[in-house]
Design an enzyme around this catalytic site. Structure first.
Site, PDB file in Angstrom:
ATOM      1  N   ALA A 182       0.441  -1.335   0.161  1.00 35.68           N
ATOM      2  CA  ALA A 182      -0.232  -0.189   0.402  1.00 35.68           C
ATOM      3  C   ALA A 182       0.733   0.957  -0.083  1.00 35.68           C
ATOM      4  O   ALA A 182       0.558   1.943  -0.738  1.00 35.68           O
ATOM      5  CB  ALA A 182      -1.311   0.158   1.142  1.00 35.68           C
ATOM      6  N   ASP A 183       2.154   1.693   0.786  1.00 34.86           N
ATOM      7  CA  ASP A 183       2.842   2.106   0.526  1.00 34.86           C
ATOM      8  C   ASP A 183       3.232   2.873  -0.387  1.00 34.86           C
ATOM      9  O   ASP A 183       3.359   4.067  -0.584  1.00 34.86           O
ATOM     10  CB  ASP A 183       3.749   2.161   1.389  1.00 34.86           C
ATOM     11  CG  ASP A 183       3.660   1.428   2.762  1.00 34.86           C
ATOM     12  OD1 ASP A 183       2.755   0.332   3.344  1.00 34.86           O
ATOM     13  OD2 ASP A 183       4.785   1.616   3.845  1.00 34.86           O
TER      14      ASP A 183
END
Length: 395
Positions: A182-183
């Site tokens: 996600a980052d």
């Protein structure tokens, strides 16, 4: 460097600190404890106080020949996330120090990107490069970004997005040739979209859009609309038995969508996709804000997470204020979320400017204390502060 650092000790810095000293921690809270809006002066004073504290403690990471190794090195994600926030302050502050510092550090390191050419964590610094290029037409800042993504697009990696054990020779997971966590949606896509805007070449936006959609399709939970940090969390439970959706991980995603939208004109062919995604994520996120105004580190754990973790809270507060400022969210509906979120962030600023309650480097909900701080948390605070500053300019 000494001249730049000494400017932090001059009367301008003293004035900021004295201003804060006479402002109560909750200067914007009313007598009935309902959070109220701060003044624009208070927001700027806090932003500068936090930035000054952090810059003074970042010099050992930026000095040529003594730069840190690992994730804290210049060009990598920890500093890159901080500098993204610092650019927002530099645009708004009357103090020229912040822009001068960004230019000094970039020039000192030849505006290099991170060491792993395909790794999104090593791309985020490119947002600062492009910001500086826009303002100064510094070709040295632009060239490494263009070189990196020309190379990546030519490679066209098609690795699986499954996050499996084991690291390759670059000490990253093979799926991280792509945005399998996600980052990465904060770190990589905004650089590519802005590069298209600067160069006029659509290939960067086309590549980013294709990969962004693939990540959303893979990591987004169809029920909650939240994103898992990576595939290892599809079936994990948190300490309260909840599905694990990490606050900062979702914060990276939410802010990443904002930064993509900032680089897409209203009539761009991809604009509607990101506006729809932004609105969908906003609806999911605001429902999870705790009564105290913070978001829990494990988003579905709710009030069971007592600690007011500030990095996720800063990203969410930033994204909601930005949406109001840009006409995507209704002010009356969402302003209460903004007020509560900002109260948490403002209260986390120590008198000396240290920004506390930031969960350290991690990939999942864990622990945090009042004294915990990190560069990326400061970057998130500066993003939220910049959006709040802009909002108050229109009041």
């Amino acid at each position: 460097m000494k001249v730049l650092l000494n400017s932090l000790r001059k009367p301008y810095r003293k004035k900021i600190i004295l201003t804060l000293a006479f402002l109560p921690m909750f200067a914007f809270a009313s007598s009935n404890n309902a959070p109220q809006l701060p003044t624009q002066e208070h927001v700027m004073a806090q932003m500068e106080n936090v930035a000054n504290w952090q810059v003074a403690r970042t010099q050992h990471m930026t000095h040529v020949g003594r730069a840190r190794a690992g994730s804290e090195a210049y060009g990598r994600w920890i500093q890159g996330a901080f500098y993204k926030g610092l650019t927002k302050l530099a645009e708004r502050s009357e103090n020229p120090f912040y822009e001068t510092w960004i230019g000094y550090v970039g020039n000192a390191h030849n505006w290099k990107m991170g060491k792993v050419k395909y790794f999104a964590d090593d791309h985020v610094i490119g947002q600062t490069n492009l910001w500086y290029y826009r303002r100064h037409k510094n070709e040295e800042a632009l060239a490494p970004v263009k070189d990196t993504f020309d190379w990546l697009i030519e490679k066209a990696p098609d690795n699986s997005l499954e996050f499996v054990a084991g690291r390759n020779k670059d000490n990253v997971h093979n799926c991280q040739w792509r945005w399998c966590w996600a980052d990465a949606l904060f770190m990589g896509p905004p650089v590519l979209f802005e590069l298209s805007a600067i160069t006029g070449d659509p290939k960067y936006a086309d590549y980013a859009h294709k990969e962004f959609q693939a990540t959303i399709a893979y990591l987004q939970d169809p029920k909650s609309k939240l994103l898992f940090r990576d595939s290892r969390y599809f079936d994990k439970q948190g300490k309260f038995g909840e599905q694990v959706f990490w606050s900062r991980g979702m914060g990276w995603v939410y802010a990443g969508v904002v930064h993509v939208l900032e680089n897409l004109p209203r009539d761009h062919q991809y604009r509607s996709y990101y506006e729809s995604l932004y609105e969908e994520l906003t609806l999911a996120i605001v429902e999870l804000q705790k009564q105290d105004g913070a978001w829990p580190m494990s988003l579905l754990a709710g009030e069971k997470y007592a600690e007011p973790e500030t990095s996720g809270t800063a990203f969410f507060t930033y994204g909601v204020i930005w949406g109001i400022n840009n006409g995507l969210l209704d002010k009356k509906t969402y302003l209460p979320n903004v007020k509560k979120g900002w109260q948490v962030l403002s209260a986390a600023v120590h008198p000396d400017g240290k920004f506390g309650w930031v969960q350290g480097v991690n990939e999942k909900p864990d622990v945090v204390t009042k004294d915990d701080s990190q560069l990326f948390g400061v970057g998130a605070f500066l993003l939220a502060g910049s959006a709040m500053y802009d909002f108050l300019d229109e009041q």
